[in-house]
Design a protein around this motif. Structure first.
Motif, short mmCIF file in Angstrom:
data_model
loop_
_atom_site.label_atom_id
_atom_site.label_comp_id
_atom_site.label_asym_id
_atom_site.label_seq_id
_atom_site.Cartn_x
_atom_site.Cartn_y
_atom_site.Cartn_z
N PHE B 79 -4.95 -3.19 -0.66
CA PHE B 79 -4.32 -3.41 -1.85
C PHE B 79 -3.20 -2.49 -2.42
CE2 PHE B 79 -3.66 -4.73 -6.31
CZ PHE B 79 -3.41 -5.91 -6.06
N GLN B 80 -2.10 -2.64 -2.08
CA GLN B 80 -1.01 -1.62 -2.33
C GLN B 80 0.32 -2.34 -2.44
OE1 GLN B 80 1.17 0.14 0.65
NE2 GLN B 80 1.31 2.06 0.03
N ALA B 82 3.27 -2.14 -1.89
CA ALA B 82 4.28 -2.30 -0.88
C ALA B 82 3.81 -3.03 0.27
CB ALA B 82 4.55 -0.70 -0.39
N ASP B 86 4.77 -6.43 2.22
CA ASP B 86 4.98 -6.81 3.77
C ASP B 86 4.13 -8.25 4.26
OD1 ASP B 86 6.45 -4.29 4.16
OD2 ASP B 86 4.63 -3.05 4.25
N TRP B 143 -11.14 1.58 1.89
CA TRP B 143 -9.78 0.84 1.54
C TRP B 143 -9.87 -0.63 1.56
CZ3 TRP B 143 -6.67 4.28 -0.68
CH2 TRP B 143 -6.90 5.60 -0.34
N MET C 1 5.55 0.87 -10.80
CA MET C 1 4.89 0.32 -9.29
C MET C 1 4.29 1.63 -8.51
SD MET C 1 6.85 -1.42 -6.17
CE MET C 1 6.59 -0.58 -4.94
N LYS C 3 2.48 3.82 -5.90
CA LYS C 3 2.75 3.75 -4.27
C LYS C 3 1.43 3.80 -3.62
CE LYS C 3 6.97 6.78 -4.32
NZ LYS C 3 7.62 7.77 -3.62
N SER C 4 0.20 4.16 -4.23
CA SER C 4 -0.92 4.24 -3.50
C SER C 4 -1.69 2.73 -3.52
CB SER C 4 -1.79 4.80 -4.85
OG SER C 4 -1.21 6.19 -4.85
N SER C 5 -2.89 2.90 -2.80
CA SER C 5 -3.66 1.68 -2.63
C SER C 5 -5.00 1.82 -3.48
CB SER C 5 -4.11 1.65 -1.05
OG SER C 5 -3.02 1.49 -0.29
N THR C 6 -5.30 0.70 -3.74
CA THR C 6 -6.66 0.77 -4.86
C THR C 6 -7.74 1.20 -3.78
OG1 THR C 6 -5.76 -1.19 -5.90
CG2 THR C 6 -8.10 -0.77 -6.08
N MET C 102 7.96 -2.12 4.23
CA MET C 102 7.66 -1.31 2.81
C MET C 102 6.47 -0.20 2.72
SD MET C 102 8.70 -3.71 -0.26
CE MET C 102 8.54 -2.35 -1.55
N HIS C 103 5.40 -0.68 3.47
CA HIS C 103 4.26 0.34 3.66
C HIS C 103 4.54 1.67 4.67
CE1 HIS C 103 -0.13 1.24 3.65
NE2 HIS C 103 -0.04 1.35 5.09
N ASN C 104 5.49 1.43 5.19
CA ASN C 104 6.05 2.79 6.11
C ASN C 104 7.25 3.53 5.25
OD1 ASN C 104 4.23 1.58 7.86
ND2 ASN C 104 5.48 1.04 9.48
N HIS C 108 8.45 3.83 -1.19
CA HIS C 108 7.26 2.92 -1.97
C HIS C 108 5.93 3.06 -1.76
CE1 HIS C 108 11.24 0.76 -1.45
NE2 HIS C 108 10.91 0.37 -2.80
N SER C 109 5.42 4.05 -0.74
CA SER C 109 4.09 4.02 -0.20
C SER C 109 3.86 5.67 0.08
CB SER C 109 3.99 3.24 1.13
OG SER C 109 2.84 3.58 1.81
N ASP C 110 2.64 5.80 -0.47
CA ASP C 110 2.13 7.17 -0.24
C ASP C 110 1.29 7.21 1.19
OD1 ASP C 110 -0.35 6.06 -0.95
OD2 ASP C 110 -0.68 7.27 -2.78
N CYS C 111 1.13 6.18 1.83
CA CYS C 111 0.54 6.19 3.12
C CYS C 111 1.31 6.93 4.20
CB CYS C 111 0.37 4.77 3.66
SG CYS C 111 -0.55 4.72 5.28
#
Lengths: 167, 167, 167
Positions: B79-80, B82, B86, B143, C1, C3-6, C102-104, C108-111
């Motif tokens: 759950f993110q 961004a 996608d 995650w 918003m 950038k992290s995932s829960t 966006m996840h990459n 927008h993303s800290d992954c």
């Protein structure tokens, strides 16, 4: 590199009917056979499963449906002639029947069914469902139907149905 | 050829709360309602499900989540913001909203929601999850989040949650 | 918003081995670790799961397999080198590795794994299987194999296996 697929061998075959009890808990499994008419065929199993479940008078529990085949799927959706036609076309668009597949190439595969498309379509739909049982009946929404997707028929297909719950 | 979808009718409706016990085995089901805000909406149900499970103090068991709708899915992912964007775009690319579908054609279908895309997207994601319970809590990776995909909202959606295990 | 995932946090971590009994009903869960060799790797878990199940002498029951990761899937299909190559190519065609996600995107993303494709491929395959157990063994068709899809390896992956049934 082997051209063959690995075969799954149990010590003993699955029995057609098998039961176990622990106090008020019942577990009961049976093998059902469903015949299909076309290469791709969408069959409504809801009545069959509802009737199976009603035989056991389970107050709360689960019922598991398992397709015994790699190219025969189980899923939930609405049962309407128009929508079934859309689903069939969608599967055909997502996975081309006649693309170049190694599984269909005798140089790499000893499978003579030329059914790589069926395997890939089954990947999208899955092979099993675990439904809830409550008040002696399967839990389903008003428009939900339990559907089987024959992806390489026509054939007779085996499904194992197992109920698990407290009466 | 009928334009209508088959309706699923139980003898009695699913009860909002239902329980059964057999010694130390508990089975308990409830209906939860989740409201969505957009036509396609991804909702994180993890906290809701974790809180449900913690109420029962089940040492080992399972919890089943069932969407009561054909156009509302349940699945596992991260759950993110961004990534959710996608995922939404991916569903839109895989299944076009405005392609020609028989389900959306009044000549073949009595459904006025024009939602063939929702049905096909649900096909890819599925309608249920069966999770493990251990030590009184749901088993999930760091995650992993339990996500609901509203595919034809906004609406109020019913989910049935059933826990099954030994306390 | 954000950038992290829960992050999912249980009160206590899942124990590596956990059991509960209620009369003749046994529930037993364990964590297994499977190492993968490539970014996309299809691993046959059937023998591992069959051996796990045979240890418990369950007459009728279920076994649940749960991937503890978002980018590692579990599914059923045939295990043949040619078909595995088709499955890998299918996943690559359905979800491009290098599309704009966006996840990459660090905006927008800290992954930092750049693995949006892995998340979307996992969406198609799912993260768990609930199989039937009968006569002390897993219920599987002749060509069905329990497969794990590593979608962002190589890595060591944790699976939780839980058996549930009457001996």
């Amino acid at each position: 590199m082997s051209k063959s697929s690995t075969v799954t061998v149990r010590e003993r075959p699955v029995e057609d009917v098998a039961s176990a009890n622990a106090g008020a808990l019942t577990i009961h499994g049976e093998t059902l056979v469903v015949s299909t008419d076309q290469r791709i065929d969408l069959v409504d199993l809801t009545t069959l499963v509802m009737e199976f479940v009603r035989r056991f008078n389970i107050r709360e529990g689960m019922v598991s449906l398992w397709s015994m085949h790699t190219t025969c799927s189980l899923f939930i959706n609405e049962f309407q002639t128009a929508l079934l036609s859309d689903i069939r076309r969608f599967l055909e668009q997502m996975v081309a029947r006649d693309a170049e597949y190694m599984h269909n190439d005798p140089q790499h595969s000893d499978c003579d069914r030329m059914n790589a498309d069926s395997h890939l379509r089954a990947l999208l739909l899955g092979h099993n469902l675990t439904l809830q049982v409550s008040g002696g009946e399967v839990v389903l929404g008003q428009w939900q139907r339990i559907l089987m997707a024959e992806l390489d028929g026509p054939r007779a297909r085996s499904l194992r149905v197992q109920i698990f719950g407290v009466s």
